[in-house]
Design an enzyme around this catalytic site. Sequence first.
Site, PDB file in Angstrom:
ATOM      1  N   GLU A  90       0.842  -1.207   0.000  1.00  0.00           N
ATOM      2  CA  GLU A  90       0.000   0.000   0.000  1.00  0.00           C
ATOM      3  C   GLU A  90       0.878   1.259   0.000  1.00  0.00           C
ATOM      4  OE1 GLU A  90      -2.543  -1.443   3.337  1.00  0.00           O
ATOM      5  OE2 GLU A  90      -4.160  -0.718   2.056  1.00  0.00           O
ATOM      6  N   GLU A 144      -4.312  -9.347   2.966  1.00  0.00           N
ATOM      7  CA  GLU A 144      -5.019  -9.130   4.236  1.00  0.00           C
ATOM      8  C   GLU A 144      -6.260 -10.011   4.401  1.00  0.00           C
ATOM      9  OE1 GLU A 144      -3.762  -6.824   2.302  1.00  0.00           O
ATOM     10  OE2 GLU A 144      -2.852  -5.217   3.484  1.00  0.00           O
TER      11      GLU A 144
END
Length: 733
Positions: A131, A153
């Site tokens: 990210e 995730e």
Amino acid sequence: MNLTNFRFETDSDGIAVATWDMPGRSMNVITPEVMADLDAIIDAVVADAAVKGCVITSGKEGSFSGGADLTMLQGLRTLYEGLAKERGEEAAMQTFFDESRRLTLLYRKLETAGKPFVAAVHGVCLGGAFELALACHHRVLCDHDATRVGLPEIKVGLFPGAGGTQRVARLMQTGDALQMLFKGDQIRPLMARNMGLVHQVVPHADLLETAKAYIRNGGAAVAPWDQKGFKTPSGKVFSAAGMQIWPPANAIYRRETNDNYPAAKAILQAVYEGLQLPMDLALKVESRYFAKILRTPEAAAMIRTLFLSMGELNKGARRPEGVAPTTIRKVGVLGAGFMGAGVAYVTANAGMEVVLLDRDMEAAEKGKAYSHKLVSDQIMKGRAKSADRDALLARIKTTSDYADLADCDLIVEAVFEDPAVKAEVVQKVEAVIRPDCIFGTNTSTLPITGLAKASKRPENYIGIHFFSPVERMMLVEIIMGKATGDAALAAALDYVRAIKKTPIVVNDARGFFANRCVGAYILEGHKMLAEGVPAAMIENAGKAAGMPVGPLSLNDEVALDLALKIVKATKAQVGADAVDPAQEELLVRMVEREGRLGRKNRKGFYDYPEGGKKRLWPGLAGLQPKHKEGELIDFEELKSRLLVAQAVEAARVFEEGVVTDPREADVGSILGFGFAPFTGGVLSYIDMMGARAFVEMCRGLEAKHGPRFSPPRMLVEMASTGGTFYGRAKRAA
Ligand code: NAD
């Protein structure tokens, strides 16, 4: 600038390089200290007029970063619970929200700082670290084999909550973005470039220079979505094109998750809502969902089992203290059948020498051919080279001569499931091996203590129970016989670690741990069939409850004749009361009268047409003594039965001391037989709903369906005291 986790240097062209290299850690992770350093770096880059831009790279040899420290996220949950008690729900929620979006705001600050930031990535770059790369204005990957990017995730019940959902959805077609976020796969460099996730893939030697060149050549310091006129790749959500995407996306979500995974639903919602908003608002929406998901019991349970506990077990949590690491160079695999062939492959693949022994050379060679096939498949997929295949095959020596086992450090025996054959083999082997060589048996049902009676060195005799297919299943059950010693346990654990699988250590008992729970699941499916529940409904209930396949399908994979063999052996050895007559009758009819053995002869509860899709055997209805109308059946109860049957069996296994650590039961249940992962495993499932609610459910099912649902005493006690399995384990430690 006072940095702990980064080195920061600026070259003569005014290009800064921030090298992430956390002291004392083999891999970089995102911690509050790392966030503080990054914040300082952004400020420094912005403040210094002489600095044109900044490259972020890693100082670790083989990796960029694995992402956020999940224990930090667990800590946030605890913070919330504490604050809620002290200052009330609303204040706690506000603090929790602010804290959980700090990373989002930090990355947005970088993205809007006004100077170009470039990510130069080699090795794995996952989760929060990817990210960070996505927030950079340019991304360059090194083409090394070990380089992978991704947002995994979802695999621990979370979703990318530091801008990942919004940036990915603005980089690629919405359908592709959703798929990537749902799957959480690790993506290889060229694929990442083709998907539009990164800009360049270059050799390692050129990585830094290429990244710097972006800045030197005046690369933009504004993200595409912050530029005027930006359009998302799939166009507007409310458009004809958007309506082609969202209804199927919803349907796919339902099909894949059965609505069991709140994080997957949050991905859909965050992308759907976020794509209709400018970036800052979209990030706020994502943060809200992230704060909500972080507080779900599913995320807590999945992080605990699939990240923390699994990591602890992989690192040797159950390894006896004071036993020096075992060096396993050569492994003898006895029996080159279905399991032995797989064991030989995973062992040789991990770099160990293998002696693969069968009754004759032809059988041994057939087993080795399996390794040839597996590596050839890898080559076809571009994941291995023919040199790898040659090297791997050269490590497997086939033989029918026991003398070739002489200098083995470990034996894994996978001959027929017959105590007499196993006894004969151990004696022949012990006549040639060194006295310190450890002997592991891959038996799936026979108690280790009994088998060890044939051994001269029962302290070196241990169960090493693989699951099929060996190359894909990540769990290995290690079984301690009464006389098994610490050296054998340590060696078995060291071996499992070397082949990169996850071990659980259990005590000796019929069926050990995993097969007892699996047996309960399959039995429940058989019982439902005998009660007249339509077969399709049984299978759907299994999948809707979160299992990877229905109980009938699972039985087909294991083989129906094997199930019948186990039923008959149990009856002979334990007594007629130990088997269910309805199950026995069903299996006898399927196997002995219908000749339906499961997938292996293309005829089981399903038909397996050559080249076609499997479908339930239409003859099943004819075997059912009665039929129930689908509309009159309580589907939720079917789902509960299928999970509770396994969980109550796991609780019994725990009470009997076969499994002693809840982490092992939970990890073992997900890796070994795919127990509904969103629950965190068999015992977390009970802890999550609370022992009282679980016992109540058991009692209700017991009254309706019989004593197999009767809760064991330990659970009843836990229900009255409000205890949990993990609470007990903590107190005992
Ligand atoms: P299999 O029948 O495919 O293979 C057994 C092999 O052992 C055969 O190749 C046979 O020739 C060889 N063999 C038999 N007697 C021998 C001897 N005296 N010396 C040398 N080789 C001999 O069986 P499998 O499915 O691979 O099962 C092997 C073991 O693994 C069994 O104990 C079984 O319970 C266990 N196991 C099986 C599974 C499974 O899913 N099939 C899963 C876990 C454990």
